[in-house]
Design a protein around this motif. Structure first.
Motif, PDB file in Angstrom:
ATOM      1  N   LEU A  90      34.688   9.567  34.201  1.00 10.56           N
ATOM      2  CA  LEU A  90      34.986   9.938  32.815  1.00 10.56           C
ATOM      3  C   LEU A  90      34.672   8.773  31.881  1.00 10.56           C
ATOM      4  N   GLN A  91      35.048   7.565  32.280  1.00  8.72           N
ATOM      5  CA  GLN A  91      34.759   6.398  31.448  1.00  8.72           C
ATOM      6  C   GLN A  91      33.252   6.198  31.300  1.00  8.72           C
ATOM      7  N   ARG A  92      32.517   6.407  32.377  1.00 16.29           N
ATOM      8  CA  ARG A  92      31.069   6.242  32.312  1.00 16.29           C
ATOM      9  C   ARG A  92      30.446   7.254  31.351  1.00 16.29           C
ATOM     10  N   LEU A  93      30.976   8.469  31.344  1.00 18.42           N
ATOM     11  CA  LEU A  93      30.492   9.474  30.402  1.00 18.42           C
ATOM     12  C   LEU A  93      30.713   9.008  28.971  1.00 18.42           C
ATOM     13  N   TYR A  94      31.914   8.539  28.666  1.00 13.13           N
ATOM     14  CA  TYR A  94      32.206   8.048  27.320  1.00 13.13           C
ATOM     15  C   TYR A  94      31.299   6.876  26.955  1.00 13.13           C
ATOM     16  N   GLU A  95      31.107   5.951  27.879  1.00  9.71           N
ATOM     17  CA  GLU A  95      30.265   4.786  27.602  1.00  9.71           C
ATOM     18  C   GLU A  95      28.827   5.197  27.328  1.00  9.71           C
ATOM     19  N   THR A  96      28.339   6.187  28.065  1.00 11.58           N
ATOM     20  CA  THR A  96      26.967   6.650  27.875  1.00 11.58           C
ATOM     21  C   THR A  96      26.794   7.316  26.515  1.00 11.58           C
ATOM     22  N   VAL A  97      27.767   8.152  26.147  1.00  9.96           N
ATOM     23  CA  VAL A  97      27.684   8.828  24.846  1.00  9.96           C
ATOM     24  C   VAL A  97      27.830   7.832  23.705  1.00  9.96           C
ATOM     25  N   LEU A  98      28.799   6.916  23.820  1.00  3.50           N
ATOM     26  CA  LEU A  98      29.075   5.968  22.738  1.00  3.50           C
ATOM     27  C   LEU A  98      28.087   4.814  22.694  1.00  3.50           C
ATOM     28  N   GLY A 107      23.267  17.056  29.500  1.00  6.27           N
ATOM     29  CA  GLY A 107      23.807  17.172  30.847  1.00  6.27           C
ATOM     30  C   GLY A 107      24.211  15.787  31.322  1.00  6.27           C
ATOM     31  N   PHE A 108      25.106  15.706  32.288  1.00  5.88           N
ATOM     32  CA  PHE A 108      25.577  14.419  32.810  1.00  5.88           C
ATOM     33  C   PHE A 108      25.399  14.408  34.313  1.00  5.88           C
ATOM     34  N   HIS A 109      24.638  13.409  34.821  1.00  7.12           N
ATOM     35  CA  HIS A 109      24.352  13.348  36.258  1.00  7.12           C
ATOM     36  C   HIS A 109      24.033  11.913  36.651  1.00  7.12           C
ATOM     37  N   ASP A 110      24.498  11.518  37.844  1.00  6.37           N
ATOM     38  CA  ASP A 110      24.279  10.149  38.334  1.00  6.37           C
ATOM     39  C   ASP A 110      24.728   9.113  37.312  1.00  6.37           C
ATOM     40  N   GLN A 111      25.886   9.392  36.678  1.00  5.65           N
ATOM     41  CA  GLN A 111      26.488   8.463  35.719  1.00  5.65           C
ATOM     42  C   GLN A 111      25.641   8.257  34.455  1.00  5.65           C
ATOM     43  N   GLU A 112      24.736   9.185  34.174  1.00  2.00           N
ATOM     44  CA  GLU A 112      23.874   9.059  33.003  1.00  2.00           C
ATOM     45  C   GLU A 112      23.865  10.357  32.202  1.00  2.00           C
ATOM     46  N   LEU A 113      23.836  10.225  30.867  1.00  2.00           N
ATOM     47  CA  LEU A 113      23.693  11.376  29.984  1.00  2.00           C
ATOM     48  C   LEU A 113      22.214  11.719  29.888  1.00  2.00           C
ATOM     49  N   LYS A 114      21.897  12.999  30.066  1.00  2.00           N
ATOM     50  CA  LYS A 114      20.505  13.430  30.073  1.00  2.00           C
ATOM     51  C   LYS A 114      20.281  14.532  29.042  1.00  2.00           C
ATOM     52  N   ILE A 115      19.009  14.701  28.642  1.00  2.00           N
ATOM     53  CA  ILE A 115      18.625  15.709  27.662  1.00  2.00           C
ATOM     54  C   ILE A 115      17.438  16.489  28.200  1.00  2.00           C
ATOM     55  N   LEU A 144      36.916  18.000  23.664  1.00  2.00           N
ATOM     56  CA  LEU A 144      36.984  17.901  25.127  1.00  2.00           C
ATOM     57  C   LEU A 144      35.589  17.988  25.739  1.00  2.00           C
ATOM     58  N   ILE A 145      34.711  17.134  25.215  1.00  2.00           N
ATOM     59  CA  ILE A 145      33.317  17.186  25.611  1.00  2.00           C
ATOM     60  C   ILE A 145      33.158  17.088  27.120  1.00  2.00           C
ATOM     61  N   GLY A 146      33.973  16.241  27.748  1.00  2.00           N
ATOM     62  CA  GLY A 146      33.805  16.029  29.175  1.00  2.00           C
ATOM     63  C   GLY A 146      33.930  17.294  29.994  1.00  2.00           C
ATOM     64  N   PHE A 147      34.770  18.232  29.520  1.00  2.00           N
ATOM     65  CA  PHE A 147      34.985  19.452  30.299  1.00  2.00           C
ATOM     66  C   PHE A 147      33.691  20.212  30.503  1.00  2.00           C
ATOM     67  N   ASN A 148      32.767  20.103  29.567  1.00  2.00           N
ATOM     68  CA  ASN A 148      31.514  20.837  29.660  1.00  2.00           C
ATOM     69  C   ASN A 148      30.420  20.053  30.366  1.00  2.00           C
ATOM     70  N   LEU A 149      30.630  18.772  30.584  1.00  2.00           N
ATOM     71  CA  LEU A 149      29.604  17.936  31.184  1.00  2.00           C
ATOM     72  C   LEU A 149      29.942  17.475  32.593  1.00  2.00           C
ATOM     73  N   THR A 186      26.937  13.462  16.074  1.00  2.00           N
ATOM     74  CA  THR A 186      27.964  14.498  16.024  1.00  2.00           C
ATOM     75  C   THR A 186      28.803  14.496  17.297  1.00  2.00           C
ATOM     76  N   LEU A 187      28.148  14.323  18.431  1.00  2.00           N
ATOM     77  CA  LEU A 187      28.842  14.295  19.717  1.00  2.00           C
ATOM     78  C   LEU A 187      29.847  13.148  19.759  1.00  2.00           C
ATOM     79  N   ARG A 188      29.445  12.002  19.257  1.00  2.00           N
ATOM     80  CA  ARG A 188      30.331  10.840  19.259  1.00  2.00           C
ATOM     81  C   ARG A 188      31.557  11.070  18.377  1.00  2.00           C
ATOM     82  N   GLU A 189      31.368  11.745  17.264  1.00  2.00           N
ATOM     83  CA  GLU A 189      32.458  11.952  16.322  1.00  2.00           C
ATOM     84  C   GLU A 189      33.513  12.918  16.865  1.00  2.00           C
ATOM     85  N   THR A 190      33.129  13.784  17.802  1.00  2.00           N
ATOM     86  CA  THR A 190      34.039  14.834  18.270  1.00  2.00           C
ATOM     87  C   THR A 190      34.356  14.710  19.755  1.00  2.00           C
ATOM     88  N   LEU A 191      34.161  13.535  20.307  1.00  2.00           N
ATOM     89  CA  LEU A 191      34.249  13.371  21.755  1.00  2.00           C
ATOM     90  C   LEU A 191      35.589  13.799  22.322  1.00  2.00           C
TER      91      LEU A 191
END
Length: 241
Positions: free
Chosen positions: A190-198, A27-35, A175-180, A166-171
């Motif tokens: 959007l950039q923060r999401l990519y930075e958090t994942v990568l 999940g993505f919230h407050d500019q952070e990727l969460k599990i 269209l990972i962002g659409f679900n997060l 796997t998430l990084r390889e298919t980012l």
């Protein structure tokens, strides 16, 4: 490997033996990727959400059933990413400890204490819609930031690492962002999401040019900040036909 709702019978009647499911739910919230992580009181143990496959149930149906039980959601992105079957992942001690803490009799031949091969799935959920629920053995199901995860039992840290790889390889392709992300978002989010994942900082101008060149974003109106010339544009993902 964890339990879902009715898997505590000694022989696991009605379930396929030796096969488990484990989920890395992002999940993505407050500019952070969460599990999502399960917590077990009086044990100091933490684990990924998981479950088992019923004898008369498809694997995919089992995965979506367990995922709905943990998140309250059904219309989410789910992908199988790896199967984990190393002998090194077999350790009945944590499950026995959890069962004892819950007041269950720990019989040496209990099916939960046997060796399991687990199928790993990752899911991408809208943080604002998810309603985390623990399973029958856990006391809490809670979000943890990716870089602040507790120590996880068995091989669950390896499962998280493989899911993130796997998430990084298919980012872009998935269209990972659409679900997060929410339906509309700023380029900064959007950039923060990519930075958090990568796990790395990205150049703002280069990132924006690259994302716009993919043809997957639709620009909307600017957000209101009181200063029109500084208000960022909102974007949303273009739905495939």
């Amino acid at each position: 490997m964890t339990t879902a709702t009715d898997e505590t019978s000694p022989q696991g009647q009605g379930f396929l033996p030796g096969l488990a499911l484990d989920f890395v739910i992002f999940g993505f919230h407050d500019q952070e990727l969460k599990i999502l992580i399960l917590e077990y009181e009086n044990t100091d143990l933490f684990a990924l959400p998981g479950g088992f496959v019923r004898e008369k149930e498809d694997l995919e149906s089992a995965a979506r059933r367990v995922l709905a039980q943990r998140t309250g959601l059904t219309d989410i992105y789910l992908e199988q990413f790896h199967t984990f079957g190393s002998m090194q992942r077999y350790d009945p001690a944590p499950l026995a400890q959890i069962m004892q803490a819950k007041g269950h009799a720990v019989q040496p031949d209990h099916w939960l204490l046997r060796r399991f091969v687990t199928v790993g799935y990752y899911a991408l959920v809208d943080f604002t819609r998810a309603v985390p629920q623990p399973d029958a053995m856990a006391d809490r199901c809670a979000w943890y930031e990716l870089n602040q995860l507790p120590s996880l039992m068995l091989d669950h840290e390896s499962i998280v690492a493989k899911a993130l790889e796997t998430l990084r390889e298919t980012l872009d392709r998935k269209l990972i962002g659409f679900n997060l992300l929410e339906e509309s978002f700023t380029m900064h989010t959007l950039q923060r999401l990519y930075e958090t994942v990568l796990g790395e900082k990205l150049n703002r101008s280069s990132f924006q040019r690259r994302m716009l060149s993919l043809g997957i974003l639709q620009r909307l109106e600017k957000t209101y900040t009181g200063k029109a010339h500084k208000a960022p544009y909102l974007y949303r993902f273009i739905q495939p036909e």
